[in-house]
Design a protein around this motif. Structure first.
Motif, PDB file in Angstrom:
ATOM      1  N   ILE A  11       0.837  -1.210   0.000  1.00  0.00           N
ATOM      2  CA  ILE A  11       0.000   0.000   0.000  1.00  0.00           C
ATOM      3  C   ILE A  11       0.867   1.254   0.000  1.00  0.00           C
ATOM      4  CG2 ILE A  11      -2.096  -0.941   1.008  1.00  0.00           C
ATOM      5  CD1 ILE A  11      -1.124   0.076   3.720  1.00  0.00           C
ATOM      6  N   MET A  12       0.325   2.317  -0.576  1.00  0.00           N
ATOM      7  CA  MET A  12       1.040   3.587  -0.579  1.00  0.00           C
ATOM      8  C   MET A  12       1.035   4.154   0.847  1.00  0.00           C
ATOM      9  SD  MET A  12      -1.878   5.576  -2.741  1.00  0.00           S
ATOM     10  CE  MET A  12      -1.743   7.287  -2.318  1.00  0.00           C
ATOM     11  N   PRO A  13       2.043   4.965   1.199  1.00  0.00           N
ATOM     12  CA  PRO A  13       2.143   5.447   2.584  1.00  0.00           C
ATOM     13  C   PRO A  13       0.877   6.126   3.106  1.00  0.00           C
ATOM     14  CG  PRO A  13       4.154   5.962   1.406  1.00  0.00           C
ATOM     15  CD  PRO A  13       3.201   5.400   0.388  1.00  0.00           C
ATOM     16  N   ALA A  14       0.156   6.856   2.225  1.00  0.00           N
ATOM     17  CA  ALA A  14      -1.039   7.565   2.700  1.00  0.00           C
ATOM     18  C   ALA A  14      -2.099   6.601   3.233  1.00  0.00           C
ATOM     19  CB  ALA A  14      -1.631   8.413   1.583  1.00  0.00           C
ATOM     20  N   LEU A  15      -2.088   5.359   2.727  1.00  0.00           N
ATOM     21  CA  LEU A  15      -3.106   4.398   3.162  1.00  0.00           C
ATOM     22  C   LEU A  15      -2.670   3.609   4.393  1.00  0.00           C
ATOM     23  CD1 LEU A  15      -4.282   2.893  -0.244  1.00  0.00           C
ATOM     24  CD2 LEU A  15      -5.100   4.901   0.955  1.00  0.00           C
ATOM     25  N   ASP A  16      -1.447   3.829   4.806  1.00  0.00           N
ATOM     26  CA  ASP A  16      -0.932   3.090   5.956  1.00  0.00           C
ATOM     27  C   ASP A  16      -1.283   3.866   7.231  1.00  0.00           C
ATOM     28  OD1 ASP A  16       0.373   1.335   7.526  1.00  0.00           O
ATOM     29  OD2 ASP A  16       2.401   1.906   6.919  1.00  0.00           O
ATOM     30  N   SER A  17      -2.549   3.791   7.596  1.00  0.00           N
ATOM     31  CA  SER A  17      -3.013   4.593   8.730  1.00  0.00           C
ATOM     32  C   SER A  17      -4.076   3.832   9.507  1.00  0.00           C
ATOM     33  CB  SER A  17      -3.605   5.902   8.195  1.00  0.00           C
ATOM     34  OG  SER A  17      -4.476   6.473   9.127  1.00  0.00           O
TER      35      SER A  17
ATOM     36  N   TRP B 288      -8.527  11.328   8.995  1.00  0.00           N
ATOM     37  CA  TRP B 288      -7.484  10.699   8.170  1.00  0.00           C
ATOM     38  C   TRP B 288      -7.009  11.668   7.064  1.00  0.00           C
ATOM     39  CZ3 TRP B 288      -8.735   7.168   3.552  1.00  0.00           C
ATOM     40  CH2 TRP B 288      -7.557   6.697   2.978  1.00  0.00           C
TER      41      TRP B 288
ATOM     42  N   ALA C  72      -4.671  14.329   8.330  1.00  0.00           N
ATOM     43  CA  ALA C  72      -3.302  13.858   8.607  1.00  0.00           C
ATOM     44  C   ALA C  72      -2.548  13.560   7.313  1.00  0.00           C
ATOM     45  CB  ALA C  72      -3.348  12.622   9.493  1.00  0.00           C
ATOM     46  N   ALA C  73      -3.253  13.064   6.323  1.00  0.00           N
ATOM     47  CA  ALA C  73      -2.578  12.650   5.087  1.00  0.00           C
ATOM     48  C   ALA C  73      -2.417  13.805   4.093  1.00  0.00           C
ATOM     49  CB  ALA C  73      -3.359  11.512   4.440  1.00  0.00           C
TER      50      ALA C  73
ATOM     51  N   VAL D 196       4.356  10.975   5.845  1.00  0.00           N
ATOM     52  CA  VAL D 196       3.001  10.848   5.311  1.00  0.00           C
ATOM     53  C   VAL D 196       2.118  10.281   6.423  1.00  0.00           C
ATOM     54  CG1 VAL D 196       1.550   9.738   3.577  1.00  0.00           C
ATOM     55  CG2 VAL D 196       3.855  10.481   2.991  1.00  0.00           C
ATOM     56  N   ASN D 197       0.998  10.904   6.660  1.00  0.00           N
ATOM     57  CA  ASN D 197       0.061  10.535   7.727  1.00  0.00           C
ATOM     58  C   ASN D 197       0.505  10.973   9.114  1.00  0.00           C
ATOM     59  OD1 ASN D 197      -2.274   9.364   6.726  1.00  0.00           O
ATOM     60  ND2 ASN D 197      -1.205   7.469   6.268  1.00  0.00           N
TER      61      ASN D 197
END
Lengths: 273, 427
Positions: free
Chosen positions: A122-128, A202, A205-206, B238-239
């Motif tokens: 997954i791309m970093p933005a989705l790692d939350s 989310w 933060a992203a 990121v995040n």
């Protein structure tokens, strides 16, 4: 062990099971035999268990909560419909609910089957963690709306249904159908608000903003407005019956467009889901 | 006040008007998802017919959510909700926190049913949520009563309030907040347009997975005041933005930058850091070099499509475009270090490194919007799940009189209540 093959096998078994359950529910509608109701329910329960195992296997294989692409959300969405259906079915326990809800479930899992199933990082933005909460809530919210829409369709068709002779089948009266549809819509709406709030947290933060009128966000707002009007009119003006059922079905159509239509037809930051 | 004006004002905060506004806002929002937002006028002129592009541009449909029409409708909705909330404030709060008059209920004899005296009355009413009854003597009559779940009345009011808060917070954030982008290489100090602070990039790295996909982008940053005093150091990923009390710094994007050297007549003329897509224009705009793209591990496996095998600097190649007197005279691939020559000019590209693109944003009403969201959830929970219920039991000699009512027409409650009454009611 090739976990991808295991997951694939479980997924297709669940898909086949849901299809059989749907056929049995349709036969129940046509033949009015109580035994078909039990069989359909059992097949659906087994399919749901297989589906759950498929999701767990994917999660283990991917090393994350499997809610990060089109396939994963679609299969989880179908799972959410299955879960909400089983909960509402157990709580209100009447036949024929499955005849109207199982086709929706089958269509959504059928859509999942047509999407790319490969597991990609997954791309970093989705790692939350907020993503996991946001999407998990969306699954249950959308599942509730699906059940509400199925029951509303049943309500609209109820005059025809009740004219037929359903011996030994526990059928809900129209008022009860209306009530269940309302309860499912209200529950889904409360969760939809949570979906939007967690999504906003989310997004902040992203991407540095909690609301940007991205097409997915805007369609969530449109869905929210439809259900808000329906529930408001119901609470304050006593809207119920046929009009309420139509509202519920329009609301679910908007849910489906928010999920599938926006991804396929409109450019959006959410296109991966 | 004039009767007509009063009528208009009443309509302004009516539910009918509010719902009408919501429908129009939903339809306009839908239109905004069909028309691409925020593009240059040229985009609409090229992609739509003349009439449609004129309509789009005249009515600001290219920036629909911030167009005067959309803002006006949202403003009207705000007014509608505000006056509706003001109007309902007293009755709702009275209903939510004060028991209604018991005497008024007692006076309405027709709402009561006669029930037989029962030992398990308490357990029966527990099933519909009444666990404790208060007791009062009214004249010679002993009255047991409960007004439970009154707070449920507050649900819809709180929901309205939350929407007002969210709209105001969003608007305030848009006016009072800011959003800007800065980029640079480690060691650089970046100035902000909207705040009197600088950001120093201490370090920047990109973490890759085994398959070369990006795991995380990490910028080590220090926020400085204009005197150069270090105020805060930390990472922006990121995040996980770096949060400073005046603004937040978000890791937004990345790219490659090269040291570009320009020679004129074989003598060093100018040098600069050339970022991806940037143009190095010099000598009174006579000569310019654009860094079109960069491939750290260049390959031509696919003919006519240069690409990179990995994100690592194994075989760095730049794709450039060269302009002379405003006209493109050359475009090609450059192995770093090789000269790019035209007339008496020579460019040399060297030393590639990744730069970080940071988004610096401030939204002073972010917390307020979150508060609005929380109030919305509380309001909906109260509206959907807390049902104001009333139970009044008047003790009489032979029979008792019972009234059970509810505020929200909950069918499940009605079914249970009817069952209890069926068991207790005297024929």
């Amino acid at each position: 062990m090739d976990l991808f093959k295991v997951e694939s096998g479980l997924f297709y078994l669940a898909l086949a099971g849901y299809f059989i359950a749907m056929i049995l529910y349709i036969l129940l509608f046509v033949n009015k035999k109580e035994s078909l109701n039990k069989r359909a329910k059992n097949v659906l329960l087994v399919s749901f268990a297989l589906h759950t195992l498929a999701l767990i296997t994917r999660g283990v294989n991917a090393g994350r909560i499997p809610l990060s692409n089109q396939y994963e959300f679609a299969t989880a969405f179908a799972w959410g419909i299955g879960l909400c259906f089983l909960i509402f079915e157990k709580k209100f326990n009447f036949a024929l609910m499955g005849t109207f809800v199982s086709p929706i479930l089958f269509l959504v899992i059928g859509y999942a089957a047509m999407t790319d199933k490969s597991i990609r990082p997954i791309m970093p933005a989705l790692d939350s963690k907020w993503l996991a909460i946001h999407v998990s809530l969306a699954i249950i919210s959308y599942g509730s709306f699906a059940v509400a829409a199925g029951i509303s369709a049943m309500y609209l068709a109820s005059d025809r249904i009740f004219k037929k002779n359903f011996e030994n089948l526990s059928l809900a009266d129209k008022e009860t159908l209306d009530m269940i549809s309302y309860k499912a819509s209200a529950f889904g709406f409360l969760l939809l608000c949570l979906v939007m709030i967690t999504g906003a947290i989310w997004a902040e933060a992203a991407w540095g903003r909690y609301w940007a009128f991205d097409p997915k966000e805007t369609w969530s707002l449109i869905t929210w407005i439809i259900y808000a009007i329906y529930l408001h009119l119901r609470k304050s003006k006593g809207l119920q019956g046929r009009k309420a059922a139509i509202f519920s079905i329009i609301g679910f159509a908007s849910v489906i467009f928010t999920y599938i239509g926006v991804n396929t037809l409109l450019p959006s930051l959410h296109s991966y889901i | 006040m004039n009767r007509k004006l009063k009528k208009y004002l009443k309509f302004l905060y009516s539910m009918k008007f509010g719902i009408g506004l919501l429908i129009v806002i939903a339809l306009l929002s839908l239109l905004g998802t069909l028309i691409p937002q925020g593009n240059d006028p040229l985009f609409y002129e090229q992609n739509y017919s003349k009439t449609i592009s004129e309509i789009i541009l005249t009515f600001d449909l290219d920036d629909l959510y911030f167009s005067p029409a959309y803002l006006f409708l949202t403003g009207l909705l705000l007014i509608n909700l505000f006056f509706c909330s003001i109007n309902r404030f007293r009755p709702i709060f009275t209903k939510s926190f004060k028991d209604p008059s018991l005497e008024k209920f007692i006076d309405q004899k027709e709402i009561f049913v006669r029930i037989r005296k029962s030992d398990d009355f308490s357990s029966k009413i527990k099933k519909i949520g009444f666990s404790k009854l208060k007791n009062k003597k009214l004249g010679s009559k002993e009255v047991y009563y409960a007004f439970d779940g009154k707070i449920g009345h507050l649900g819809s009011w709180l929901t309205h309030l939350s929407i007002i808060i969210i709209i105001l917070a969003f608007t305030y954030g848009k006016f009072k907040g800011f959003d800007e982008f800065v980029y640079g290489l480690p060691g650089e100090v970046l100035s902000l347009e909207n705040e009197d602070y600088d950001i120093r990039i201490d370090n920047y790295k990109v973490l890759f997975r085994k398959d070369y996909t990006v795991d995380q982008y990490i910028s080590d940053l220090t926020i400085l005041d204009k005197g150069g005093r270090e105020l805060l150091s930390g990472k922006s990923m990121v995040n996980q933005p770096l949060r400073f009390d005046k603004f937040n710094v978000y890791q937004n994007s990345t790219g490659w930058a090269l040291d570009a050297y320009l020679f004129k007549d074989d003598k060093s003329y100018k040098e600069k850091v050339l970022y991806n897509s940037e143009v190095f224009v010099e000598d009174d705009q006579k000569i310019a070099l654009q860094l079109v793209d960069f491939y750290p591990d260049f390959t031509m496996e696919e003919p006519s499509k240069p690409t990179t095998k990995s994100p690592f600097l194994n075989h760095p190649v730049a794709l450039y475009a060269l302009f002379y007197d405003g006209v493109r005279v050359d475009m090609g691939l450059n192995h770093l270090g090789d000269p790019i020559e035209y007339e008496n000019y020579t460019f040399v590209l060297k030393d590639p490194k990744m730069f970080t693109l940071l988004q610096v944003a401030s939204d002073p009403a972010r917390g307020l919007a979150l508060l609005g969201g929380l109030i919305l959830l509380i309001g909906l929970f109260l509206a959907f799940y807390i049902n104001p219920k009333t139970l009044i039991l008047v003790k009489e000699d032979t029979y008792d009189l019972l009234y059970i009512g509810q505020g929200k027409n909950d069918k499940a409650f009605t079914i249970k209540k009817d069952k209890i009454l069926e068991e207790l009611e005297v024929d």
